[in-house]
Design a protein around this motif. Structure first.
Motif, PDB file in Angstrom:
ATOM      1  N   ARG A 149       0.810  -1.364  -0.017  1.00  0.00           N
ATOM      2  CA  ARG A 149      -0.050   0.110  -0.183  1.00  0.00           C
ATOM      3  C   ARG A 149       0.934   1.224   0.192  1.00  0.00           C
ATOM      4  NH1 ARG A 149      -5.503  -1.116  -0.027  1.00  0.00           N
ATOM      5  NH2 ARG A 149      -5.965  -3.327   0.521  1.00  0.00           N
ATOM      6  N   GLY A 184      -4.391   3.439  -5.276  1.00  0.00           N
ATOM      7  CA  GLY A 184      -4.791   2.928  -6.268  1.00  0.00           C
ATOM      8  C   GLY A 184      -4.753   1.266  -6.547  1.00  0.00           C
ATOM      9  N   GLU A 185      -4.723   1.011  -7.686  1.00  0.00           N
ATOM     10  CA  GLU A 185      -4.722  -0.412  -7.842  1.00  0.00           C
ATOM     11  C   GLU A 185      -3.200  -0.924  -7.560  1.00  0.00           C
ATOM     12  OE1 GLU A 185      -5.875  -1.429 -11.771  1.00  0.00           O
ATOM     13  OE2 GLU A 185      -7.466  -2.192 -10.859  1.00  0.00           O
ATOM     14  N   PRO A 186      -3.121  -2.275  -6.938  1.00  0.00           N
ATOM     15  CA  PRO A 186      -1.823  -2.621  -6.879  1.00  0.00           C
ATOM     16  C   PRO A 186      -1.229  -3.285  -8.128  1.00  0.00           C
ATOM     17  CG  PRO A 186      -3.350  -4.245  -6.081  1.00  0.00           C
ATOM     18  CD  PRO A 186      -3.985  -3.072  -6.560  1.00  0.00           C
ATOM     19  N   ALA A 187      -0.757  -2.325  -9.064  1.00  0.00           N
ATOM     20  CA  ALA A 187      -0.787  -2.900 -10.366  1.00  0.00           C
ATOM     21  C   ALA A 187       0.995  -3.119 -10.573  1.00  0.00           C
ATOM     22  CB  ALA A 187      -0.975  -1.739 -11.298  1.00  0.00           C
ATOM     23  N   ARG A 196     -11.539 -10.615  -1.468  1.00  0.00           N
ATOM     24  CA  ARG A 196     -11.505  -9.072  -2.340  1.00  0.00           C
ATOM     25  C   ARG A 196     -11.114  -8.047  -1.926  1.00  0.00           C
ATOM     26  NH1 ARG A 196     -11.813 -12.937  -4.850  1.00  0.00           N
ATOM     27  NH2 ARG A 196     -13.519 -13.568  -6.015  1.00  0.00           N
ATOM     28  N   ARG A 197     -11.077  -7.809  -0.360  1.00  0.00           N
ATOM     29  CA  ARG A 197     -10.549  -6.582   0.030  1.00  0.00           C
ATOM     30  C   ARG A 197      -9.110  -6.531   0.205  1.00  0.00           C
ATOM     31  NH1 ARG A 197     -10.007  -4.743   5.146  1.00  0.00           N
ATOM     32  NH2 ARG A 197     -10.339  -6.815   5.840  1.00  0.00           N
ATOM     33  N   TRP A 201      -5.137  -7.200   0.069  1.00  0.00           N
ATOM     34  CA  TRP A 201      -3.999  -7.744  -1.065  1.00  0.00           C
ATOM     35  C   TRP A 201      -3.054  -8.793  -0.568  1.00  0.00           C
ATOM     36  CZ3 TRP A 201      -1.796  -1.960  -2.264  1.00  0.00           C
ATOM     37  CH2 TRP A 201      -2.948  -1.253  -2.991  1.00  0.00           C
ATOM     38  N   PRO A 231      -7.326 -10.137  -6.402  1.00  0.00           N
ATOM     39  CA  PRO A 231      -7.401  -8.985  -6.983  1.00  0.00           C
ATOM     40  C   PRO A 231      -5.922  -8.144  -7.441  1.00  0.00           C
ATOM     41  CG  PRO A 231      -8.858  -8.966  -5.004  1.00  0.00           C
ATOM     42  CD  PRO A 231      -7.919 -10.365  -4.986  1.00  0.00           C
ATOM     43  N   VAL A 232      -5.093  -8.726  -6.582  1.00  0.00           N
ATOM     44  CA  VAL A 232      -3.687  -8.025  -6.982  1.00  0.00           C
ATOM     45  C   VAL A 232      -3.227  -8.971  -8.138  1.00  0.00           C
ATOM     46  CG1 VAL A 232      -1.198  -7.930  -6.011  1.00  0.00           C
ATOM     47  CG2 VAL A 232      -3.150  -7.762  -4.480  1.00  0.00           C
ATOM     48  N   ASN A 258      -4.810 -10.043 -10.451  1.00  0.00           N
ATOM     49  CA  ASN A 258      -5.446  -9.633 -11.702  1.00  0.00           C
ATOM     50  C   ASN A 258      -5.259  -8.063 -12.005  1.00  0.00           C
ATOM     51  OD1 ASN A 258      -7.104 -11.943 -13.037  1.00  0.00           O
ATOM     52  ND2 ASN A 258      -7.997 -12.121 -11.197  1.00  0.00           N
ATOM     53  N   ALA A 259      -4.783  -7.441 -10.825  1.00  0.00           N
ATOM     54  CA  ALA A 259      -4.332  -6.048 -11.467  1.00  0.00           C
ATOM     55  C   ALA A 259      -3.197  -5.670 -12.312  1.00  0.00           C
ATOM     56  CB  ALA A 259      -4.595  -5.220 -10.125  1.00  0.00           C
TER      57      ALA A 259
END
Ligand code: 6PG
Length: 250
Positions: free
Chosen positions: A117, A123-126, A153-154, A156, A175-176, A178-179
């Motif tokens: 974070r 933002g997204e963990p891209a 989902r929440r 990372w 989520p990470v 897929n980001a």
């Protein structure tokens, strides 16, 4: 969704291709965003690619930060440690951000999430690239079939509730995965063929749920189960094969 798939005749070719994709990603990201951020997995499959990356020195500078897709809850000196694998192959040049497997699993997950974070902000963990493997059961990173962590989902980063092969793990969540700007999944050997076929058939296992992942396979991993990559005329190894699956298009 189209899944890019490449099939290689030898493990050495696959490793060279994986290393060059990592290098291209780091070059591009460090030019565009000053620092490239990549996440690596453990296991035996990526070792050779890591050795090639270590030899080229591409990941040695401060223009790249190396993170982990997952870690076993063991000290960094343990043979099962993913940090140890990376340190021994690529080398730790002060830019490797390890998951502290030696502390309590939930604390290690909290600490790593705080680190991510800090790096990615609100933002997204891209990640620029996440390199993954597949287990014969379809697991990826430390997301195992049927486990609660798969539905996270929440957060990372989470610690697995249960041990897997004797030890709990800390893992990035879907989520990470897929980001990521790019996800790369490596699989070799006939024991992975069923799991790979499940992905290509649009299955719902953990590895199949990393939707955009590019698959790098050897022929044994590609060759069983439901329709393998179309290769009536086998393309050069660096040419992508497009595989569209019905479920992926959902
Ligand atoms: C790990 C992993 C894990 C691995 C698969 C495949 O650290 O072990 O992140 O998901 O990629 O289990 O492992 P192999 O490459 O050893 O088959």
């Amino acid at each position: 969704m189209t899944r890019p798939v490449e099939v290689f005749a030898t493990a050495e070719d696959l490793a060279a291709r994986a290393a060059s994709i990592v290098e291209e990603s780091v070059e591009r990201a460090s030019e565009e965003r000053r620092v490239a951020r990549i996440a690596l997995s453990g296991g035996s499959t990526p070792r050779r690619a890591y050795e090639l990356l270590g030899a080229s020195g591409t990941l040695a500078g401060d223009r790249v930060e190396i993170f982990f897709a997952d870690e076993r809850c063991v000290p960094p000196s343990d043979h099962a440690s993913n940090y140890r694998l990376v340190a021994e192959t690529i080398g730790d040049h002060g830019n490797v951000r390890r998951i502290r497997g030696e502390i309590a699993p939930d604390d290690a997950a909290d600490e790593y999430e705080a680190l991510l974070r800090d790096r990615f902000g609100a933002g997204e963990p891209a990640f620029d690239l996440i390199l993954l493997g597949i287990g014969a059961d379809g697991h990826t990173a430390s997301l195992f079939p049927g486990e609660l962590e798969l539905d996270e989902r929440r957060r990372w980063v989470v610690a697995t509730k249960r041990p897997h092969a004797w030890v709990r793990r800390v893992t990035l969540t879907l989520p990470v995965l897929n980001a990521a700007r790019q996800a790369l999944t490596l699989a070799t050997g006939a024991e992975k063929a069923k799991a790979v076929a499940g992905i290509l058939a649009g299955g719902t296992g953990p590895a199949a749920r990393v939707l955009g992942a590019r698959l790098l396979l050897d022929e044994a991993a590609a060759g069983a189960g439901t329709p393998p990559p179309k290769r009536s005329a086998r393309p050069p190894s660096d040419e992508l094969l497009d595989l569209s699956t019905e479920s992926d298009a959902e």
